[in-house]
Design an enzyme around this catalytic site. Structure first.
Site, PDB file in Angstrom:
ATOM      1  N   GLU A 187      -0.616  -8.763   5.044  1.00 60.59           N
ATOM      2  CA  GLU A 187      -0.517  -8.670   6.418  1.00 60.59           C
ATOM      3  C   GLU A 187      -1.852  -8.679   7.297  1.00 60.59           C
ATOM      4  O   GLU A 187      -1.923  -8.958   8.329  1.00 60.59           O
ATOM      5  CB  GLU A 187       0.420  -7.766   6.968  1.00 60.59           C
ATOM      6  CG  GLU A 187      -0.156  -6.139   7.104  1.00 60.59           C
ATOM      7  CD  GLU A 187      -0.292  -5.793   5.998  1.00 60.59           C
ATOM      8  OE1 GLU A 187       0.086  -6.444   4.977  1.00 60.59           O
ATOM      9  OE2 GLU A 187      -0.597  -4.670   5.862  1.00 60.59           O
ATOM     10  N   CYS A 194       0.936  -1.083   0.073  1.00 59.87           N
ATOM     11  CA  CYS A 194       0.011   0.021   0.259  1.00 59.87           C
ATOM     12  C   CYS A 194       0.803   1.250  -0.003  1.00 59.87           C
ATOM     13  O   CYS A 194       1.582   1.347  -0.982  1.00 59.87           O
ATOM     14  CB  CYS A 194      -0.961   0.048   1.085  1.00 59.87           C
ATOM     15  SG  CYS A 194      -2.274   0.822   1.010  1.00 59.87           S
ATOM     16  N   HIS A 243      -3.227  -6.015   1.124  1.00 61.51           N
ATOM     17  CA  HIS A 243      -2.490  -6.078   2.369  1.00 61.51           C
ATOM     18  C   HIS A 243      -2.341  -7.709   2.717  1.00 61.51           C
ATOM     19  O   HIS A 243      -3.359  -8.053   3.535  1.00 61.51           O
ATOM     20  CB  HIS A 243      -3.401  -5.452   3.282  1.00 61.51           C
ATOM     21  CG  HIS A 243      -3.170  -4.039   3.349  1.00 61.51           C
ATOM     22  ND1 HIS A 243      -2.454  -3.179   4.154  1.00 61.51           N
ATOM     23  CD2 HIS A 243      -3.879  -2.970   2.667  1.00 61.51           C
ATOM     24  CE1 HIS A 243      -2.387  -1.893   3.724  1.00 61.51           C
ATOM     25  NE2 HIS A 243      -3.574  -1.631   3.025  1.00 61.51           N
TER      26      HIS A 243
END
Lengths: 82, 232
Positions: free
Chosen positions: B206, B88, B204
């Site tokens: 994560e 991002c 994302h």
């Protein structure tokens, strides 16, 4: 001290979605004369230099390496106060 | 041998704890947080540049972070072959730092998009997907961004196409305009450098590390990095 005005805009071949949205909004508000809008950024730099010639290289470097992203944007600059 | 991880933190980063939690608590690895004024330690095998709004997104998203002191050590790591993932805002930072081709612009919709997306793997020679994705495989990972419209000018479009690792697709793997959430050229969601050790992606991983919070496809990317990083 020089006062330098730098203008940065998206290159003409890149769609300016903000400009388009503003165009639609102002036309919707009755401003039919507005045919196109391009959005940019304006910077005023106070440069510690005697004249434009001695500062030219530094200002160009600032414009290409920091104030604009040359992949997307064009810039122009001028000395507005000397 | 297991990999050592570093997560870079800028003023305005806001996904760094997601990364730390994913690496330390889920992957079970040692991870150091590195402030933007410091250097990434030399003995690190994997580096994450997290999402957020570094320096308030002032000037251009990622542009001021790209000039911060820590990036000199990130560049040195990139040259040494360390695995580096920018997610991002981290993707924007890596593009602005010149470590990846192209740039990111406002989403064409002008809307902040916060949804799960499907991604298709475009290559299978990458350390970021080794051992779990073949070309054409589809994974699901969330996005949350307003500046994710990936663009590469004429001089870089060939590199971007060749180095694209993920494209936005449908659940069936078809890559179409309707599956493009932000206007990215060729639906590119993630791209590597030429050498292949630096990856930038808007989605994302994560945030997709536990079944409880919507899937583990992101964890597989971190696991692949961890395995390949430890080997190097």
């Amino acid at each position: 001290m020089l006062k330098v005005h730098v203008l940065v805009h998206l290159r003409p071949d890149i769609m300016d979605v903000q400009g388009q949205a503003i165009r639609e909004a102002v036309r919707g508000a009755g401003h039919d004369v507005v045919d196109g809008v391009r959005v940019g950024k304006s910077f005023y730099l106070d440069i510690d230099a005697r004249d434009a010639d001695s500062a030219r290289d530094e200002i160009e470097k600032l414009c290409t390496e920091t104030l604009s992203n040359p992949l997307l944007e064009d810039y122009t600059w001028e000395v507005v106060e000397q | 041998m297991s990999a050592r991880w570093a997560v870079v933190v800028f003023p305005g980063s806001n996904c760094e704890q997601d990364f730390v939690t994913a690496v330390r608590d889920v992957l079970g690895r040692e991870v150091v947080e590195v402030w933007h004024k410091d250097e990434v330690p030399e003995d690190v095998d994997c580096i994450a540049i997290p999402g957020g709004f570094s320096y308030g997104d002032y000037l251009r998203a990622g542009s001021l972070a790209a000039m911060s002191p820590v990036m000199q050590s990130v560049k040195a790591h990139a040259e040494r072959g360390t695995l580096i993932i920018g997610v991002c805002n981290g993707f924007q930072v890596l593009c602005e730092a010149g470590l990846l081709p192209g740039a990111l612009m406002k989403n064409t919709s002008l809307r902040f998009r916060c949804i799960d997306v499907f991604l298709r793997a475009e290559r299978e020679d990458s350390p970021f997907t080794a051992g779990f994705l073949k070309k054409g495989d589809v994974i699901r990972i969330p996005i949350a961004h307003g500046y994710g419209n990936y663009y590469a000018p004429a001089g870089q479009i060939g590199a971007a196409e060749k180095q694209a690792l993920f494209t936005y697709c449908g659940a069936d793997g078809r890559v179409e305009d309707s599956t493009n959430p932000n206007g990215s050229v060729m639906n590119i969601a993630g791209v590597t450098n030429e050498r292949g050790n630096v990856l930038g992606m808007m989605p994302h991983p994560e945030r997709a590390v536990e079944a409880l919070i919507g899937g583990t496809d992101g964890l597989n990317i971190l696991k692949a990095m961890d395995r390949e990083g430890a080997k190097a």
